[in-house]
Design a protein around this motif. Structure first.
Motif, mmCIF file in Angstrom:
data_model
loop_
_atom_site.group_PDB
_atom_site.id
_atom_site.type_symbol
_atom_site.label_atom_id
_atom_site.label_comp_id
_atom_site.label_asym_id
_atom_site.label_seq_id
_atom_site.Cartn_x
_atom_site.Cartn_y
_atom_site.Cartn_z
ATOM 1 N N PRO A 122 -55.874 -30.693 37.938
ATOM 2 C CA PRO A 122 -54.389 -30.237 38.587
ATOM 3 C C PRO A 122 -53.947 -31.474 39.114
ATOM 4 O O PRO A 122 -54.334 -32.418 39.775
ATOM 5 N N GLY A 123 -52.604 -31.741 38.992
ATOM 6 C CA GLY A 123 -51.624 -32.622 39.461
ATOM 7 C C GLY A 123 -51.940 -33.875 38.173
ATOM 8 O O GLY A 123 -52.263 -33.935 37.230
ATOM 9 N N GLU A 124 -51.180 -34.989 38.619
ATOM 10 C CA GLU A 124 -50.768 -36.181 37.661
ATOM 11 C C GLU A 124 -51.827 -37.086 37.686
ATOM 12 O O GLU A 124 -52.166 -37.617 39.059
ATOM 13 N N LEU A 125 -52.351 -37.456 36.717
ATOM 14 C CA LEU A 125 -53.413 -38.575 36.818
ATOM 15 C C LEU A 125 -53.221 -39.715 36.052
ATOM 16 O O LEU A 125 -52.344 -39.904 35.003
ATOM 17 N N TYR A 126 -53.214 -40.992 36.799
ATOM 18 C CA TYR A 126 -53.065 -42.375 36.208
ATOM 19 C C TYR A 126 -53.850 -43.160 36.726
ATOM 20 O O TYR A 126 -54.608 -43.212 37.674
ATOM 21 N N ASN A 163 -55.040 -39.359 41.625
ATOM 22 C CA ASN A 163 -54.551 -38.002 41.328
ATOM 23 C C ASN A 163 -53.499 -37.512 42.170
ATOM 24 O O ASN A 163 -53.767 -37.562 43.625
ATOM 25 N N MET A 164 -52.518 -37.164 41.697
ATOM 26 C CA MET A 164 -51.220 -37.113 42.555
ATOM 27 C C MET A 164 -50.624 -35.613 42.511
ATOM 28 O O MET A 164 -50.497 -35.085 41.291
ATOM 29 N N ARG A 165 -50.325 -34.835 43.588
ATOM 30 C CA ARG A 165 -49.938 -33.712 43.251
ATOM 31 C C ARG A 165 -48.329 -33.547 44.386
ATOM 32 O O ARG A 165 -48.001 -34.632 45.018
ATOM 33 N N TYR A 166 -47.582 -32.776 43.981
ATOM 34 C CA TYR A 166 -46.203 -32.863 44.614
ATOM 35 C C TYR A 166 -45.641 -31.306 44.736
ATOM 36 O O TYR A 166 -46.061 -30.440 44.055
ATOM 37 N N HIS A 167 -44.577 -31.387 45.429
ATOM 38 C CA HIS A 167 -43.667 -29.895 45.611
ATOM 39 C C HIS A 167 -42.590 -30.489 45.971
ATOM 40 O O HIS A 167 -42.061 -31.453 46.517
ATOM 41 N N VAL A 168 -41.477 -29.548 45.474
ATOM 42 C CA VAL A 168 -40.054 -29.876 45.567
ATOM 43 C C VAL A 168 -39.371 -29.164 46.997
ATOM 44 O O VAL A 168 -39.608 -28.048 47.184
#
Length: 859
Positions: free
Chosen positions: A747-751, A849-854
């Motif tokens: 879950p979330g963006e991995l880089y 590991n990055m998550r977000y919400h608008v």
């Protein structure tokens, strides 16, 4: 005939010319004719030799200029291509607004590698920024030049250290600098391909350049900028000036339009014209150098313009009473360069010494004529005086004191000569008997007589000389000589002259060209003594037909010359026979020695090459195998035998396919073998069977080996066991697939974000979720990680970088929140969990590991 009758007849003859006068006149006439003919032929041969030497020297000079230009110009476009490829790989970029340490080091390393380059330049289309490396011709130091927003578009020069890093600021040029208006930039953009620019003046007075320019576009065809490499034509002029080979000869290069590029006279290719502010290019027809202007006008008139010269020409012409040698050759390349190179030399540069020698020869001939007249008179007196004495003795015999066998009744000179001839005939009989004995002794001496032998390398250095050779020359073998120095080193002259033996006619030069030579027109001078030589040269070849050394057999023929002179006094025919026999014996002796030496050297070379090749094959860490035309194994090296578990005795003579190839692979491998027998080199992968039944995957390189008739002899192959490499590739592919699946499912963006020791950064990996979060493609972010920085809210940038710097310094994980504004105008809050890792090369990699919400506000 009775003596009384003979005497009567002689009395009736007309008045006789004295024998002394006849001898003197004939001797003088022969000397005059010989000296005149030899002098004339010597002068004509000297003229021809000088002309041939001049043409050869000019041709060699043209080749040197052509080779120098080819090397320099090819390197120039190669550097541009390297820079273009580096930009395509993102190792360089044309975002030149700020300092780029990595790009500066890259260009600095190129300048160190290519010494002939004066400038390497990068120009950006965006705002006209500039980055370049310059080689200072005064101390050969490398300086970085930048003109961008940070320098207010002013050209600033910086010194560099030993690693290519800019250090102190040296100076700044006044005014602003925009690359988009420079000739090297505009012409490349207009041509839209790699080109040579027109020749132009640099900012520094007296500097003239030509640039190889190449436009850089992205994959969509958008112009990013131009990369260029500048060559200094002043350096080319210096090279041509140093290359001058005669007193007044000149070398020059021109464009097809006649505009001067460079010349050995160092005349500037630009000239200030009256009434015009900017200097203009100089046409070679208006050159201030007389030889260049004269040769250029001749070429222009002969060919009807410079553009009509399509091939190398070597010419001779006269102008204003003077003769000139000139050679012109076209020089061009695939990038539009189209020049002419010309070498012009006045014939007087070469003929001066010949004319002086001619005057000296005339004086020497006159002196020789006077001396020969005096010597002829003395010789005539010396010859006739004994005849007069013998005549008086014959008269005494006619008075009663004579042998009855002499039938002479008159007392005149002819009768006396007849009596003297009878006596001389008896003496000659004894002399011939003594001569026969002397000839037998002389022949035995020749059979056992040692001769001088010297071996020379093709470069002219002596590697061997026998003791007789050392005794004759008085020097022994002299190493480190050149072919041009041989005659002077060993004091070798053309027989009967004071001219050193010319290199082009020498037995050494002819042997280097592969010709066997025999001559006797060479004298050796030592301590004031002239030693005539008989010389035979023989080239020695290696297996490829190249001359590896020259064998020269020579001997002192002073004794033979003296013997020939003695024999000539008695009988010319006998002289010819003795000379022929002497030559035959010398030839046989020289041939035997040459054949023995050649056989020994050939056997030594063959053994050495065979042992060397076998050692390479046996000790190599890769597989080597030789297979004949029927598929039988001729040889297999130790590395291959150890890997398959066989011994050499078990596989030599066996069928390769049946022994090593699995049954299912034989058909395909058989077709590959047929291609090799058809003289085609092949590369393939196939399995081979070991003795225990296992298989090895081997990458094979097959090469056909031909016999001396160019027919297929056997196949020679070498292979590399690539089984481990294949397994590593499969494991890597599985690992990459697993990581990709993990990145998608987490879950979330991995880089993975990497910071290099020099401060530069790189986005090593980013998961596809970036399309949803940043509204960007993964490839865009990897190619330009600055896009993430540009999306970051300005109020959050400082705190974000403070967290990253602290984490990199302490190698501690962190959790951080910040805002971004996407291209669609959305404000997003992001939260990242990151862990830094220090790599062996000094890089610091952040796995996030990055998550977000608008939202419009953070909750």
């Amino acid at each position: 005939m009775p003596l009384s009758r003979f005497a009567f007849q002689t009395v009736q003859q007309p008045t006789k010319i004295p024998l002394r006068s006849v001898l003197v006149a004939s001797f003088v006439l022969q000397i005059v004719a010989a000296v005149g003919i030899v002098g004339y032929l010597s002068f004509r041969n000297g003229e021809r030799a000088v002309e041939e030497l001049a043409q050869e020297l000019i041709a060699q000079t043209g080749k040197r200029v052509e080779e120098q230009l080819t090397t320099v110009l090819e390197n120039t476009h190669w550097v541009n291509q390297l820079n273009a490829e580096a930009i395509d790989r993102a190792e360089l970029n044309l975002q030149l607004e700020t300092r780029q340490p990595r790009a500066e080091k890259f260009l600095w390393q190129q300048m160190r590698s290519f010494k002939s380059i004066q400038w390497i330049s990068l120009g950006s289309q965006k705002s006209g920024e500039y980055l370049g490396i310059w080689r200072n011709p005064k101390d050969n130091s490398l300086q970085i030049i930048a003109a961008n927003k940070s320098t207010n578009y002013q050209s600033i020069y910086y010194a560099t250290d030993k690693k290519g890093t800019r250090t102190a600021k040296l100076n700044a040029e006044p005014g602003t600098y925009d690359v988009r208006v420079r000739p090297w930039y505009k012409e490349a953009v207009a041509a839209n391909k790699p080109i040579w620019t027109s020749i132009y003046q640099g900012f520094t007075p007296g500097t003239v350049f030509i640039a190889a320019s190449q436009p850089i576009r992205d994959r969509n065809g958008k112009l990013l900028g131009v990369c260029a490499v500048d060559l200094s034509l002043s350096e080319l002029q210096q090279y041509l000036h140093r290359l001058k080979f005669s007193k007044t000869g000149q070398i020059f290069a021109i464009e097809r339009s006649g505009l001067l590029v460079a010349s050995s006279s160092q005349e500037s290719s630009f000239r200030k014209m009256s009434g015009k502010q900017e200097p203009e290019r100089l046409n070679v027809l208006d050159s201030e150098t007389f030889v260049i202007r004269t040769a250029a006008k001749y070429l222009y008139e002969k060919f009807g313009g410079f553009s009509n010269i399509q091939q190398r020409q070597q010419l001779k012409f006269s102008r204003d009473g003077a003769e000139y040698f000139v050679e012109v050759l076209p020089f061009s390349d695939s990038n539009g360069l189209n020049w002419l190179i010309a070498i012009a030399v006045p014939a007087s540069d070469f003929m001066g010494q010949i004319n002086q020698n001619t005057r000296s020869t005339i004086l020497l001939c006159a002196a020789a004529l006077l001396l020969s007249t005096i010597v002829g008179a003395l010789n005539a007196r010396w010859v006739t005086l004994p005849l007069l004495r013998l005549n008086q003795a014959a008269k005494d015999i006619a008075q009663g004191e004579f042998d009855r066998t002499v039938a002479v009744s008159k007392l005149d000179e002819v009768g006396s000569l007849a009596q003297s001839f009878n006596e001389m005939a008896a003496q000659l009989k004894k002399s011939f008997q003594a001569l026969a004995q002397s000839e037998e002794k002389f022949a035995k001496l020749l059979e056992s007589l040692p001769v001088g032998v010297i071996a020379l390398t093709p470069a002219g250095s002596a590697i061997f000389m026998n003791s007789m050779g050392a005794e004759i020359t008085g020097k022994g073998a002299v190493a480190n000589t050149t072919p041009e120095e041989l005659s002077e080193t060993y004091q070798l002259y053309i027989s009967g002259t004071d001219r050193l033996y010319p290199i082009e006619d020498s037995p050494f030069e002819r042997a280097v060209m592969g010709k066997e030579t025999f001559l006797e027109d060479m004298d050796l001078r030592r301590n004031g003594k002239v030693i005539p030589l008989q010389v035979r040269s023989q080239p020695m070849f290696d297996a490829e037909g190249n001359v590896i050394y020259v064998l020269i057999v020579f001997q002192d023929i002073t004794a033979r010359k003296q013997a020939e002179q003695i024999l000539a006094d008695y009988n010319r025919t006998l002289e010819t026979e003795v000379t022929s026999r002497t030559l035959e014996l010398a030839q046989i002796n020289a041939r035997l020695e040459l054949e023995i030496e050649e056989r020994q050297q050939a056997e030594k070379i063959v053994r050495k090459e065979r042992d060397f090749n076998l050692k390479i094959i046996e000790n190599s860490p890769i597989f080597f195998v030789a297979i004949d035309s029927e598929g039988k194994i001729l040889l297999a090296n130790e590395c291959m035998l150890e890997s398959v578990g066989y011994t050499a005795a078990e596989v030599i003579g066996q069928d390769y396919l049946a022994t090593f190839v699995p049954f299912g692979d034989r058909a395909g491998l058989h077709s590959i073998f047929e291609r090799v027998t058809a003289r085609e080199q092949t590369v393939n992968e196939h399995r081979i069977l070991t003795k225990c039944g296992d298989t090895l995957l081997v990458e094979w390189y097959g090469t056909p080996v031909l016999d001396e008739n160019s027919n297929f002899n056997f196949l020679f192959g070498f292979g590399i066991d690539i089984g481990d490499r294949k397994q590593a590739q499969i494991a890597l592919q599985k690992s990459e697939a697993l990581f990709h699946k993990l990145a998608i499912t987490v879950p979330g963006e991995l880089y993975i974000f990497v910071q290099h020791p020099d401060g530069s950064v790189k986005m090593e990996y980013i998961s596809p979720l970036c399309r949803e979060i940043q509204e960007l493609e993964p490839e865009e972010i990897q190619n330009n990680s600055a896009l993430l920085y540009e999306q970051m809210h300005p109020d959050d940038r400082a705190s974000h970088f403070e967290v990253i710097v602290r984490s990199a310094a302490n190698l501690e994980p962190f959790v951080h929140q910040w805002r971004i504004v996407t291209a669609s105008g959305k404000l997003k809050w992001l939260q990242a969990h990151s862990r830094p890792e220090l790599r062996e090369n000094g890089d610091i990699a952040f796995l996030r590991n990055m998550r977000y919400h608008v939202t419009d506000t953070h909750s």
